[in-house]
Design a protein around this motif. Sequence first.
Motif, PDB file in Angstrom:
ATOM      1  N   LEU A  39      43.668  45.783  27.685  1.00 17.75           N
ATOM      2  CA  LEU A  39      42.477  44.982  27.953  1.00 17.75           C
ATOM      3  C   LEU A  39      42.248  44.903  29.453  1.00 17.75           C
ATOM      4  O   LEU A  39      43.149  44.542  30.203  1.00 17.75           O
ATOM      5  CB  LEU A  39      42.663  43.574  27.374  1.00 17.75           C
ATOM      6  N   THR A  40      41.034  45.258  29.888  1.00 18.53           N
ATOM      7  CA  THR A  40      40.707  45.156  31.302  1.00 18.53           C
ATOM      8  C   THR A  40      40.650  43.695  31.718  1.00 18.53           C
ATOM      9  O   THR A  40      40.326  42.817  30.925  1.00 18.53           O
ATOM     10  CB  THR A  40      39.359  45.818  31.616  1.00 18.53           C
ATOM     11  N   ARG A  42      38.653  42.169  33.813  1.00 22.05           N
ATOM     12  CA  ARG A  42      37.367  41.572  34.180  1.00 22.05           C
ATOM     13  C   ARG A  42      36.853  40.640  33.079  1.00 22.05           C
ATOM     14  O   ARG A  42      37.032  40.907  31.899  1.00 22.05           O
ATOM     15  CB  ARG A  42      36.331  42.654  34.479  1.00 22.05           C
ATOM     16  N   ALA A  43      36.225  39.574  33.487  1.00 21.98           N
ATOM     17  CA  ALA A  43      35.606  38.645  32.540  1.00 21.98           C
ATOM     18  C   ALA A  43      34.136  39.007  32.416  1.00 21.98           C
ATOM     19  O   ALA A  43      33.373  38.894  33.371  1.00 21.98           O
ATOM     20  CB  ALA A  43      35.765  37.208  33.029  1.00 21.98           C
ATOM     21  N   ASP A  44      33.750  39.480  31.250  1.00 15.61           N
ATOM     22  CA  ASP A  44      32.374  39.911  31.020  1.00 15.61           C
ATOM     23  C   ASP A  44      31.941  39.411  29.647  1.00 15.61           C
ATOM     24  O   ASP A  44      32.482  39.819  28.626  1.00 15.61           O
ATOM     25  CB  ASP A  44      32.281  41.436  31.097  1.00 15.61           C
ATOM     26  N   SER A 134      34.570  47.179  21.774  1.00 20.84           N
ATOM     27  CA  SER A 134      34.464  46.435  23.032  1.00 20.84           C
ATOM     28  C   SER A 134      34.738  47.352  24.221  1.00 20.84           C
ATOM     29  O   SER A 134      35.707  48.114  24.229  1.00 20.84           O
ATOM     30  CB  SER A 134      35.467  45.274  23.036  1.00 20.84           C
ATOM     31  N   ASP A 135      33.903  47.231  25.253  1.00 20.36           N
ATOM     32  CA  ASP A 135      34.123  48.058  26.447  1.00 20.36           C
ATOM     33  C   ASP A 135      35.252  47.525  27.314  1.00 20.36           C
ATOM     34  O   ASP A 135      35.603  48.140  28.316  1.00 20.36           O
ATOM     35  CB  ASP A 135      32.837  48.196  27.262  1.00 20.36           C
ATOM     36  N   ARG A 136      35.831  46.392  26.928  1.00 19.42           N
ATOM     37  CA  ARG A 136      37.007  45.891  27.633  1.00 19.42           C
ATOM     38  C   ARG A 136      38.305  46.491  27.103  1.00 19.42           C
ATOM     39  O   ARG A 136      39.353  46.351  27.732  1.00 19.42           O
ATOM     40  CB  ARG A 136      37.085  44.360  27.532  1.00 19.42           C
ATOM     41  N   VAL A 138      40.456  49.549  26.733  1.00 15.84           N
ATOM     42  CA  VAL A 138      40.473  50.797  27.493  1.00 15.84           C
ATOM     43  C   VAL A 138      41.781  51.535  27.264  1.00 15.84           C
ATOM     44  O   VAL A 138      42.846  50.928  27.098  1.00 15.84           O
ATOM     45  CB  VAL A 138      40.295  50.488  29.008  1.00 15.84           C
ATOM     46  N   LEU A 152      44.972  46.714  33.905  1.00 17.71           N
ATOM     47  CA  LEU A 152      44.951  46.827  32.459  1.00 17.71           C
ATOM     48  C   LEU A 152      46.152  46.106  31.879  1.00 17.71           C
ATOM     49  O   LEU A 152      47.285  46.348  32.280  1.00 17.71           O
ATOM     50  CB  LEU A 152      44.987  48.305  32.049  1.00 17.71           C
TER      51      LEU A 152
END
Length: 266
Positions: A39-40, A42-44, A134-136, A138, A152
């Motif tokens: 999981l990346t 960044r908070a999105d 989800s693009d988070r 990866v 990551l």
Amino acid sequence: MAEATTDKAPAAGAPSNALPLFYGKPEALNPIRHGSLGLTARADFGFARTAHAIPVVASEMPGAMRSYPIVFIGPTKAPVVITGLRQNENLFVDADGRWTEPHYIPAYVRRYPFILADESATSGRLTLCVDRASDRVVDQLAAPFRDDGGKLALFFNGAEPAEATKQALAFCSQFQNDFNATRAMVEKIDAHGLFAPRQSKVTLEGGEVLNLTDFQVIDEQALNKLGDEAFLDLRRSGALALIYCHLASSNSWSSLVYQASLRKRA
């Protein structure tokens, strides 16, 4: 206005119309299939940009009621917070995927992209799943990720769950417990005949009038007419706190109107 959702996701490959809000391709986590995924950092919250109603559980209502109206939708009278005045519009998520401060972020949102689901849809045993859509999520071996240099949190260390997976399991387990407790409270309230259909008329800056329909509220007059035994029954079930948070949240319709005015000016 909105549709009620259950908090179960079918196995990957099930029809998309059976999936809960936000989830596109939930898969049961396992080290063989997902050993290189993570999981990346960044908070999105861009995935919630079109959600005008989001499920909420009783334990978070004291925080949520200050920012959003809490209403009940669908045949199960599922409690949701209203985050938009139009379909497919969340007034609290901006174009960059940021949630507007200082407003409360629902646990249903913070849980994503994880969810506890019955992988077989028949066993009744819940498994930790992650939304591969989800693009988070990866792959650490993917060239775009390596070039980006981002952080990551891997799902597995070899065959063992990594810290990110352990934390996700703990959060999802607590959410599922709260979800089940909330459903029991709602059923208790419904058994006492306290729900009533409502419509809300909202006037926006500039004079535009919106009519919001297809939701239910707790009838305060019916609540006040309950006998002592029925009232005590609600108190013992824990439902009274839910009821009072819902009633207090009616003041937050003005918060939606204010957010709409800010969005219009922007």
